[in-house]
Design an enzyme around this catalytic site. Structure first.
Site, mmCIF file in Angstrom:
data_model
loop_
_atom_site.group_PDB
_atom_site.id
_atom_site.type_symbol
_atom_site.label_atom_id
_atom_site.label_comp_id
_atom_site.label_asym_id
_atom_site.label_seq_id
_atom_site.Cartn_x
_atom_site.Cartn_y
_atom_site.Cartn_z
ATOM 1 N N SER A 190 -23.178 19.201 2.405
ATOM 2 C CA SER A 190 -22.432 19.692 3.560
ATOM 3 C C SER A 190 -22.436 21.208 3.707
ATOM 4 O O SER A 190 -22.153 21.709 4.786
ATOM 5 C CB SER A 190 -20.994 19.171 3.499
ATOM 6 N N HIS A 218 -22.472 13.040 5.771
ATOM 7 C CA HIS A 218 -23.129 13.820 6.829
ATOM 8 C C HIS A 218 -24.473 13.232 7.253
ATOM 9 O O HIS A 218 -25.171 13.825 8.063
ATOM 10 C CB HIS A 218 -23.324 15.274 6.377
ATOM 11 N N LYS A 249 -16.996 11.814 10.760
ATOM 12 C CA LYS A 249 -17.996 12.793 11.167
ATOM 13 C C LYS A 249 -18.770 12.296 12.392
ATOM 14 O O LYS A 249 -18.216 12.263 13.475
ATOM 15 C CB LYS A 249 -18.837 13.170 9.970
#
Ligand SMILES: *Cc1c(COP(=O)(O)O)cnc(C)c1O
Length: 401
Positions: A190, A218, A249
């Site tokens: 990240s 992610h 996310k």
């Protein structure tokens, strides 16, 4: 009234001292408040600004189908779930989400947790205990680190994204006769936006009889076919034992999950204390998560826009002379060096109506402070040109370029 005898030292003074220390080193968090939804543009600290620091990659937090699913679920199931999952907090909506997720990920089963953090903190310590070994990438996310700390297993790290070094660690481990070995890594890192060599890791794990756990927070919704994540990206479907991820996310909602075998899910739900002892999500949340998966699968344009924007913005930054590190994903760091420079640049960008936050020590090395940018499918090319102009102006003013 009770008499309190006085003590010499104030037991609370460390609170202020520690905080003051962080402030003096420019390492404290200064929270900005949003007065609108989290989209490609937002209203933050009273000002309209281009959003470059949100994990809402596909802008699904504002998608009509995702919002509608929540409203309908509230009408049917109420505002809260009333219980933990194992007692009275598993509604149809939870089960439907888990079935949809397993289908989407191509796994036998899946399990939803309240957050990704709760999945890591609850499950990792149950997968390896006394007499076992956990092997981590040295730059793993803090929630993995905390999960590992809660385990009684021995622990060691391998060099960041270095499969050769992982091989060395696994060879050393062979001499020690561990019962179980668990290899844990982020899928997409990240802070740098680089990708773990999941194919090589899975291969090494198979050779050494180790279990694999990839945190794809992610990567899900971003990498691979229809955003199916890192296993799809490397074409290693079914080769990772625990695919962990989050709905907070790219899916634009909130909630953690794991996907894998039925055995894994049965084990995880009986053993993870963060699942057993913490209330389940309101049905509105899980219904939105399910709607999000459907949107990602059936509306490929969001993912396509995300990657077009990513390529355009990265190329623009590099052309201006910025160091964007090893990023291969929509997370693009603009590395500036000292934390004070990163802080300054973020403030100056905000003056230009660009909202991008500095990432500083201890999240990254002291001399690798950066502005971390994250692309959004909802940005237009004009938006990105606007951002690039602001980066050029502030980068030159600070001598970064
Ligand atoms: C964001 C993140 C998490 C935490 O997920 P939440 O659902 O927000 O708790 C875990 N791991 C990684 C790698 C992350 O980036």
């Amino acid at each position: 009234m009770a008499q309190f005898s006085s003590v010499k030292r104030d037991p609370r003074s460390f609170l202020r001292e520690e905080y003051d220390k962080l402030v003096s080193q420019d390492l404290d968090w200064r929270i900005r408040i949003l007065a609108s939804s989290n989209g490609p543009w937002t209203v933050v600290s009273g000002k309209k600004a281009l959003m470059l620091c949100s994990n809402n990659y596909l802008n699904l937090t504002n998608h009509p189908k995702v919002k509608k699913a929540a409203l309908e679920a509230i009408e049917k199931f109420g505002a809260g779930s009333g219980s933990v999952r194992p007692i009275a907090g598993t509604m149809q909506a939870h089960v439907e989400l888990e079935e949809a997720l397993a289908k989407y990920k191509g796994t036998e089963a899946s399990l939803a947790y309240s957050t990704g953090f709760a999945a890591n903190a609850g499950l990792i310590p149950q997968l390896a205990g006394e007499g076992d070994l956990i092997i981590s990438d040295e730059l793993n996310h803090g929630s993995i680190i905390d999960g590992v700390r809660l385990s009684r297993a021995e622990r060691t790290v391998f060099k960041h994204r270095d499969a050769e070094d992982l091989g060395r660690v696994l060879n050393d481990a062979e001499k020690k006769n561990y019962k179980h070995i668990l290899i844990v890594t982020d899928g997409v890192f990240s802070m740098d936006g680089d990708i773990a060599p999941a194919d090589e890791i899975a291969k090494l794990a198979a050779q050494h009889g180790a279990m694999t756990y990839i945190d794809d927070a992610h990567g899900d919704g971003v990498l691979g076919d229809a955003g199916r994540g890192i296993t799809s990206h490397f074409h290693i479907e079914g080769k990772v034992d625990v695919e962990m991820g989050t709905f907070s996310k790219a899916f634009g909602v909130v909630g953690g999950y794991i996907a894998g075998s039925r055995d894994l899910v049965n084990y995880a739900l009986n053993k993870s204390r963060t699942w057993l002892l913490s209330a389940s999500h309101p049905a509105s949340v899980v219904a939105s998560c399910k709607a999000s998966i459907e949107v990602v699968e059936h509306e490929p344009e969001h993912l396509k826009r995300l990657w077009e924007n990513t390529r355009y913005f990265k190329a623009g930054l590099r052309k201006l002379g910025f160091d964007t590190g090893a990023s291969e994903t929509p997370i693009t760091p603009v590395i500036v060096g000292q934390s004070s420079t990163a802080r300054k640049m973020s403030d100056m960008l905000f003056d230009e109506n660009v909202f991008a936050l500095p990432i500083v020590f201890p999240m990254v090395a002291r001399d690798k402070a950066r502005i971390r940018t994250i692309m959004n499918a909802g940005h237009s090319q004009a938006d990105l040109d606007f951002a690039l102009q602001a980066f050029e102006k502030t980068g030159k003013a600070l001598g970064v370029i």
